[in-house]
Motif scaffolding. Structure first.
Motif, PDB file in Angstrom:
ATOM      1  N   LYS A 162      -9.345  -1.006   0.875  1.00  9.52           N
ATOM      2  CA  LYS A 162      -9.865  -2.352   0.697  1.00  9.52           C
ATOM      3  C   LYS A 162     -10.763  -2.455  -0.539  1.00  9.52           C
ATOM      4  O   LYS A 162     -10.879  -3.537  -1.126  1.00  9.52           O
ATOM      5  N   SER A 163     -11.400  -1.336  -0.909  1.00 12.69           N
ATOM      6  CA  SER A 163     -12.342  -1.396  -2.029  1.00 12.69           C
ATOM      7  C   SER A 163     -11.665  -1.782  -3.341  1.00 12.69           C
ATOM      8  O   SER A 163     -12.315  -2.307  -4.246  1.00 12.69           O
ATOM      9  N   TRP A 164     -10.368  -1.504  -3.487  1.00 15.77           N
ATOM     10  CA  TRP A 164      -9.681  -1.890  -4.741  1.00 15.77           C
ATOM     11  C   TRP A 164      -8.630  -2.957  -4.526  1.00 15.77           C
ATOM     12  O   TRP A 164      -8.138  -3.553  -5.477  1.00 15.77           O
ATOM     13  N   LEU A 165      -8.279  -3.224  -3.225  1.00 20.08           N
ATOM     14  CA  LEU A 165      -7.188  -4.152  -2.965  1.00 20.08           C
ATOM     15  C   LEU A 165      -7.634  -5.446  -2.299  1.00 20.08           C
ATOM     16  O   LEU A 165      -7.032  -6.504  -2.542  1.00 20.08           O
ATOM     17  N   SER A 166      -8.692  -5.381  -1.487  1.00 18.56           N
ATOM     18  CA  SER A 166      -9.061  -6.542  -0.685  1.00 18.56           C
ATOM     19  C   SER A 166      -9.706  -7.643  -1.537  1.00 18.56           C
ATOM     20  O   SER A 166     -10.385  -7.370  -2.532  1.00 18.56           O
ATOM     21  N   SER A 167      -9.487  -8.878  -1.117  1.00 22.54           N
ATOM     22  CA  SER A 167     -10.126 -10.020  -1.778  1.00 22.54           C
ATOM     23  C   SER A 167     -11.348 -10.511  -1.028  1.00 22.54           C
ATOM     24  O   SER A 167     -11.916 -11.553  -1.382  1.00 22.54           O
ATOM     25  N   GLU A 168     -11.792  -9.751  -0.010  1.00 20.82           N
ATOM     26  CA  GLU A 168     -12.997 -10.133   0.718  1.00 20.82           C
ATOM     27  C   GLU A 168     -14.194 -10.083  -0.229  1.00 20.82           C
ATOM     28  O   GLU A 168     -14.260  -9.238  -1.126  1.00 20.82           O
ATOM     29  N   SER A 169     -15.136 -10.974   0.002  1.00 25.75           N
ATOM     30  CA  SER A 169     -16.266 -11.111  -0.920  1.00 25.75           C
ATOM     31  C   SER A 169     -17.074  -9.829  -1.030  1.00 25.75           C
ATOM     32  O   SER A 169     -17.561  -9.476  -2.116  1.00 25.75           O
ATOM     33  N   TYR A 170     -17.231  -9.095   0.085  1.00 21.94           N
ATOM     34  CA  TYR A 170     -18.023  -7.854   0.056  1.00 21.94           C
ATOM     35  C   TYR A 170     -17.435  -6.861  -0.941  1.00 21.94           C
ATOM     36  O   TYR A 170     -18.143  -6.309  -1.791  1.00 21.94           O
ATOM     37  N   TYR A 171     -16.119  -6.642  -0.827  1.00 21.66           N
ATOM     38  CA  TYR A 171     -15.478  -5.667  -1.725  1.00 21.66           C
ATOM     39  C   TYR A 171     -15.365  -6.232  -3.142  1.00 21.66           C
ATOM     40  O   TYR A 171     -15.477  -5.486  -4.121  1.00 21.66           O
ATOM     41  N   ARG A 172     -15.139  -7.538  -3.272  1.00 19.91           N
ATOM     42  CA  ARG A 172     -14.988  -8.124  -4.594  1.00 19.91           C
ATOM     43  C   ARG A 172     -16.279  -8.045  -5.398  1.00 19.91           C
ATOM     44  O   ARG A 172     -16.268  -7.817  -6.615  1.00 19.91           O
ATOM     45  N   GLU A 173     -17.417  -8.214  -4.714  1.00 15.06           N
ATOM     46  CA  GLU A 173     -18.701  -8.162  -5.419  1.00 15.06           C
ATOM     47  C   GLU A 173     -19.178  -6.729  -5.642  1.00 15.06           C
ATOM     48  O   GLU A 173     -19.774  -6.419  -6.669  1.00 15.06           O
ATOM     49  N   LYS A 174     -18.928  -5.852  -4.665  1.00 16.17           N
ATOM     50  CA  LYS A 174     -19.420  -4.471  -4.786  1.00 16.17           C
ATOM     51  C   LYS A 174     -18.604  -3.663  -5.786  1.00 16.17           C
ATOM     52  O   LYS A 174     -19.143  -2.810  -6.493  1.00 16.17           O
ATOM     53  N   TYR A 175     -17.289  -3.924  -5.838  1.00 12.85           N
ATOM     54  CA  TYR A 175     -16.414  -3.162  -6.727  1.00 12.85           C
ATOM     55  C   TYR A 175     -15.720  -4.110  -7.697  1.00 12.85           C
ATOM     56  O   TYR A 175     -14.511  -4.352  -7.627  1.00 12.85           O
ATOM     57  N   ALA A 176     -16.492  -4.638  -8.581  1.00 13.63           N
ATOM     58  CA  ALA A 176     -15.960  -5.578  -9.565  1.00 13.63           C
ATOM     59  C   ALA A 176     -15.506  -4.823 -10.823  1.00 13.63           C
ATOM     60  O   ALA A 176     -16.008  -3.752 -11.151  1.00 13.63           O
ATOM     61  N   GLY A 177     -14.519  -5.403 -11.542  1.00 11.69           N
ATOM     62  CA  GLY A 177     -14.089  -4.861 -12.827  1.00 11.69           C
ATOM     63  C   GLY A 177     -13.503  -3.473 -12.744  1.00 11.69           C
ATOM     64  O   GLY A 177     -12.645  -3.194 -11.908  1.00 11.69           O
ATOM     65  N   TRP A 178     -13.992  -2.579 -13.629  1.00 10.70           N
ATOM     66  CA  TRP A 178     -13.441  -1.235 -13.736  1.00 10.70           C
ATOM     67  C   TRP A 178     -13.709  -0.384 -12.501  1.00 10.70           C
ATOM     68  O   TRP A 178     -13.060   0.655 -12.302  1.00 10.70           O
ATOM     69  N   LYS A 179     -14.660  -0.807 -11.660  1.00 13.17           N
ATOM     70  CA  LYS A 179     -14.933  -0.035 -10.441  1.00 13.17           C
ATOM     71  C   LYS A 179     -13.727  -0.018  -9.500  1.00 13.17           C
ATOM     72  O   LYS A 179     -13.559   0.916  -8.722  1.00 13.17           O
ATOM     73  N   LYS A 180     -12.884  -1.061  -9.587  1.00 13.82           N
ATOM     74  CA  LYS A 180     -11.666  -1.066  -8.778  1.00 13.82           C
ATOM     75  C   LYS A 180     -10.750   0.093  -9.163  1.00 13.82           C
ATOM     76  O   LYS A 180     -10.119   0.701  -8.293  1.00 13.82           O
TER      77      LYS A 180
END
Length: 284
Positions: A162-180
């Motif tokens: 989920k950290s690189w695939l999910s569109s949930e706000s938690y993952y989208r904000e925590k792992y933005a940009g190159w962090k994915k």
């Protein structure tokens, strides 16, 4: 200026908290619908009568030390941020309780808590399983350790995906940009190791990997040095592949780099198998 600094009291910015310490208390009856009164406490040697019922009680951010609950029932209780140290929950049951950010140390507790009380969020479930795994290791419960590890690995896999695939706000904000991209690499590595040997927990997956290696040896042997259109040659190569893998026989026509690769895979396979066995029996 210097005089003010010298006369300033140490820890002047800190003030006494509101956490109350309750020592040597005994719960003689059921506690029901207490959303505030029992939260933010330090319970030392708290005991409860057998089959005491705790329902809809908030123990948020409390600390339990040497508590003893014998066959008690905890229904819809809030243990968010709680810390349990040397507690005994002998045959106590939990239903619908919240254990977000809770930690356990040297506690006697049944492993069915992993089935019913794990948080729904993968990051919290991962921490919940980890703290219980360490707790079960401390009390020497090998079966519960294995169960906690499986839950932790499952939650870790879901979290990394989920950290690189999910569109949930938690993952989208925590792992933005190159962090994915970094999380994708971590997830791919995790999945690869899971397929090879179950991240150190599955002997069957390791045996499956070794079988795949044998098949690859047979395919290479047949495709390079036999008739690639002959099924019988593939079967003959597959039969001789264990001897090649274990170093009993070494075909002279195999290049050195192939023999070296097979030897390296053999050593890695033995190392993985040893690690699994040590982990399995080391918990006992």
């Amino acid at each position: 200026m210097n005089n003010d600094a010298n006369t300033k009291k140490p820890y002047a910015a800190l003030s006494p908290g509101n956490r109350e310490v309750l020592t040597d208390l005994f719960a003689s009856g059921s506690l029901i619908n207490e959303p505030q009164l029992y939260a933010f406490k330090v319970y030392v040697r708290l005991n409860a009568m057998k089959q005491t019922r705790f329902q809809n009680v908030s123990f948020r951010h409390s600390i339990f030390e040497s508590a003893y609950f014998n066959r008690c029932f905890f229904n819809s209780c809030d243990f968010t941020g709680c810390r349990f140290v040397s507690c005994n929950f002998h045959q106590s049951a939990f239903s619908g309780c919240v254990f977000d950010y809770a930690t356990f140390e040297r506690c006697q507790i049944d492993d069915d808590i992993l089935d019913s009380e794990a948080p729904s969020q993968d990051n919290l479930k991962m921490r919940f399983a980890r703290t219980l795994r360490m707790n079960f290791q401390q009390i020497g419960d090998a079966k519960a350790v294995n169960k906690a590890i499986l839950l932790e690995l499952d939650a870790t896999a879901n979290y990394l995906r989920k950290s690189w695939l999910s569109s949930e706000s938690y993952y989208r904000e925590k792992y933005a940009g190159w962090k994915k991209l970094r999380q994708f690499i971590r997830w791919a590595e995790f999945r690869m190791l899971d397929a090879i040997w179950g991240n150190g927990e599955s002997t069957l997956k390791l045996l499956r990997t070794l079988m795949v290696v044998h098949v690859l040896i047979a395919i290479y042997d047949t495709a390079q040095f036999r008739d690639p259109w002959s099924l019988r040659d593939y079967l003959d190569s597959l039969v001789s592949s264990p001897g090649i893998f274990f170093g009993i026989t070494t075909p002279e026509y195999f290049p050195v780099w192939v023999c070296s690769a097979i030897a390296a895979l053999r050593l890695i396979g033995f190392a993985f198998l040893t690690a699994i066995l040590v982990k399995r029996f080391g918990r006992r």
